[in-house]
Scaffold this motif. Structure first.
Motif, mmCIF file in Angstrom:
data_model
loop_
_atom_site.group_PDB
_atom_site.id
_atom_site.type_symbol
_atom_site.label_atom_id
_atom_site.label_comp_id
_atom_site.label_asym_id
_atom_site.label_seq_id
_atom_site.Cartn_x
_atom_site.Cartn_y
_atom_site.Cartn_z
ATOM 1 N N TYR A 76 124.501 17.500 67.124
ATOM 2 C CA TYR A 76 125.587 18.481 67.192
ATOM 3 C C TYR A 76 126.863 18.006 66.507
ATOM 4 O O TYR A 76 127.967 18.326 66.923
ATOM 5 C CB TYR A 76 125.913 18.879 68.637
ATOM 6 N N LYS A 77 126.713 17.224 65.458
ATOM 7 C CA LYS A 77 127.868 16.770 64.690
ATOM 8 C C LYS A 77 127.980 17.650 63.449
ATOM 9 O O LYS A 77 127.023 17.810 62.701
ATOM 10 C CB LYS A 77 127.706 15.306 64.280
ATOM 11 N N LEU A 78 129.147 18.223 63.251
ATOM 12 C CA LEU A 78 129.357 19.102 62.105
ATOM 13 C C LEU A 78 129.777 18.286 60.889
ATOM 14 O O LEU A 78 130.781 17.591 60.910
ATOM 15 C CB LEU A 78 130.413 20.152 62.434
ATOM 16 N N THR A 79 128.965 18.384 59.851
ATOM 17 C CA THR A 79 129.221 17.683 58.595
ATOM 18 C C THR A 79 128.912 18.634 57.447
ATOM 19 O O THR A 79 128.441 19.757 57.664
ATOM 20 C CB THR A 79 128.321 16.438 58.456
ATOM 21 N N ASP A 80 129.141 18.178 56.234
ATOM 22 C CA ASP A 80 128.794 18.986 55.068
ATOM 23 C C ASP A 80 127.317 19.344 55.066
ATOM 24 O O ASP A 80 126.939 20.456 54.697
ATOM 25 C CB ASP A 80 129.136 18.243 53.766
ATOM 26 N N LEU A 81 126.467 18.405 55.465
ATOM 27 C CA LEU A 81 125.020 18.671 55.477
ATOM 28 C C LEU A 81 124.639 19.733 56.507
ATOM 29 O O LEU A 81 123.789 20.576 56.242
ATOM 30 C CB LEU A 81 124.237 17.392 55.740
ATOM 31 N N THR A 82 125.285 19.720 57.675
ATOM 32 C CA THR A 82 124.952 20.739 58.674
ATOM 33 C C THR A 82 125.457 22.107 58.226
ATOM 34 O O THR A 82 124.777 23.113 58.429
ATOM 35 C CB THR A 82 125.504 20.386 60.068
ATOM 36 N N PHE A 83 126.627 22.156 57.602
ATOM 37 C CA PHE A 83 127.135 23.433 57.083
ATOM 38 C C PHE A 83 126.243 23.947 55.961
ATOM 39 O O PHE A 83 125.953 25.139 55.883
ATOM 40 C CB PHE A 83 128.577 23.299 56.593
ATOM 41 N N THR A 84 125.791 23.067 55.086
ATOM 42 C CA THR A 84 124.900 23.467 53.997
ATOM 43 C C THR A 84 123.590 24.004 54.557
ATOM 44 O O THR A 84 123.064 25.015 54.079
ATOM 45 C CB THR A 84 124.626 22.280 53.048
ATOM 46 N N THR A 85 123.064 23.356 55.588
ATOM 47 C CA THR A 85 121.830 23.810 56.222
ATOM 48 C C THR A 85 122.006 25.213 56.789
ATOM 49 O O THR A 85 121.158 26.087 56.586
ATOM 50 C CB THR A 85 121.412 22.841 57.346
ATOM 51 N N GLU A 86 123.108 25.442 57.482
ATOM 52 C CA GLU A 86 123.361 26.770 58.049
ATOM 53 C C GLU A 86 123.558 27.818 56.952
ATOM 54 O O GLU A 86 123.095 28.952 57.081
ATOM 55 C CB GLU A 86 124.585 26.735 58.969
ATOM 56 N N GLU A 87 124.214 27.452 55.872
ATOM 57 C CA GLU A 87 124.426 28.371 54.753
ATOM 58 C C GLU A 87 123.086 28.764 54.119
ATOM 59 O O GLU A 87 122.851 29.940 53.812
ATOM 60 C CB GLU A 87 125.338 27.729 53.708
ATOM 61 N N LEU A 88 122.204 27.794 53.917
ATOM 62 C CA LEU A 88 120.893 28.085 53.345
ATOM 63 C C LEU A 88 120.065 28.972 54.276
ATOM 64 O O LEU A 88 119.349 29.864 53.822
ATOM 65 C CB LEU A 88 120.143 26.785 53.043
ATOM 66 N N LYS A 89 120.176 28.725 55.577
ATOM 67 C CA LYS A 89 119.460 29.543 56.539
ATOM 68 C C LYS A 89 119.980 30.988 56.499
ATOM 69 O O LYS A 89 119.203 31.936 56.507
ATOM 70 C CB LYS A 89 119.618 28.957 57.949
ATOM 71 N N ARG A 90 121.283 31.152 56.418
ATOM 72 C CA ARG A 90 121.889 32.478 56.350
ATOM 73 C C ARG A 90 121.438 33.204 55.088
ATOM 74 O O ARG A 90 121.044 34.372 55.138
ATOM 75 C CB ARG A 90 123.417 32.369 56.366
ATOM 76 N N GLU A 91 121.461 32.512 53.956
ATOM 77 C CA GLU A 91 121.031 33.112 52.695
ATOM 78 C C GLU A 91 119.565 33.529 52.759
ATOM 79 O O GLU A 91 119.196 34.597 52.265
ATOM 80 C CB GLU A 91 121.246 32.143 51.534
ATOM 81 N N TYR A 92 118.734 32.702 53.387
ATOM 82 C CA TYR A 92 117.321 33.029 53.519
ATOM 83 C C TYR A 92 117.139 34.331 54.296
ATOM 84 O O TYR A 92 116.380 35.205 53.899
ATOM 85 C CB TYR A 92 116.567 31.887 54.202
ATOM 86 N N PHE A 93 117.850 34.452 55.426
ATOM 87 C CA PHE A 93 117.712 35.660 56.235
ATOM 88 C C PHE A 93 118.255 36.888 55.521
ATOM 89 O O PHE A 93 117.688 37.969 55.625
ATOM 90 C CB PHE A 93 118.384 35.485 57.597
ATOM 91 N N LEU A 94 119.331 36.733 54.784
ATOM 92 C CA LEU A 94 119.883 37.870 54.048
ATOM 93 C C LEU A 94 118.953 38.301 52.914
ATOM 94 O O LEU A 94 118.825 39.496 52.634
ATOM 95 C CB LEU A 94 121.265 37.541 53.494
ATOM 96 N N ASP A 95 118.317 37.345 52.273
ATOM 97 C CA ASP A 95 117.392 37.665 51.173
ATOM 98 C C ASP A 95 116.082 38.257 51.667
ATOM 99 O O ASP A 95 115.404 38.971 50.946
ATOM 100 C CB ASP A 95 117.099 36.424 50.330
#
Length: 87
Positions: free
Chosen positions: A64-83
């Motif tokens: 549960y540590k927020l870093t660039d990698l965790t934000f990137t992971t969430e962004e990719l997940k969001r893009e996947y669901f939107l696509d």
């Protein structure tokens, strides 16, 4: 490669209620064990995941540590669901 780190983070984020051994991570993600081990150890050093030695295995959980990698992971997940939305 950052792609493998993101896969490991996503697996652990999506399964916050359980831990995975590095072998389970490698098998689940169809990844070479050595690569999974090295990436998991790096994520552990970055304190993104928690690695706990249990017997002969290393159990990994998301920390549960927020870093660039965790934000990137969430962004990719969001893009996947939107696509892949099915309306």
């Amino acid at each position: 490669m950052a792609k493998n780190k993101l896969k490991i983070i996503r697996l652990l984020m999506d399964n916050k209620d359980r831990s995975f051994s590095i072998k389970q991570i490698a098998d689940t993600l169809k990844m070479n064990y050595k690569i999974a081990y090295e990436e998991a150890m790096m994520l552990g050093k970055l304190e993104i995941i928690k690695i706990k030695k249990q017997g002969h295995s290393n159990q990994c959980t998301f920390k549960y540590k927020l870093t660039d990698l965790t934000f990137t992971t969430e962004e990719l997940k969001r893009e996947y669901f939107l696509d892949n939305k099915n309306f």
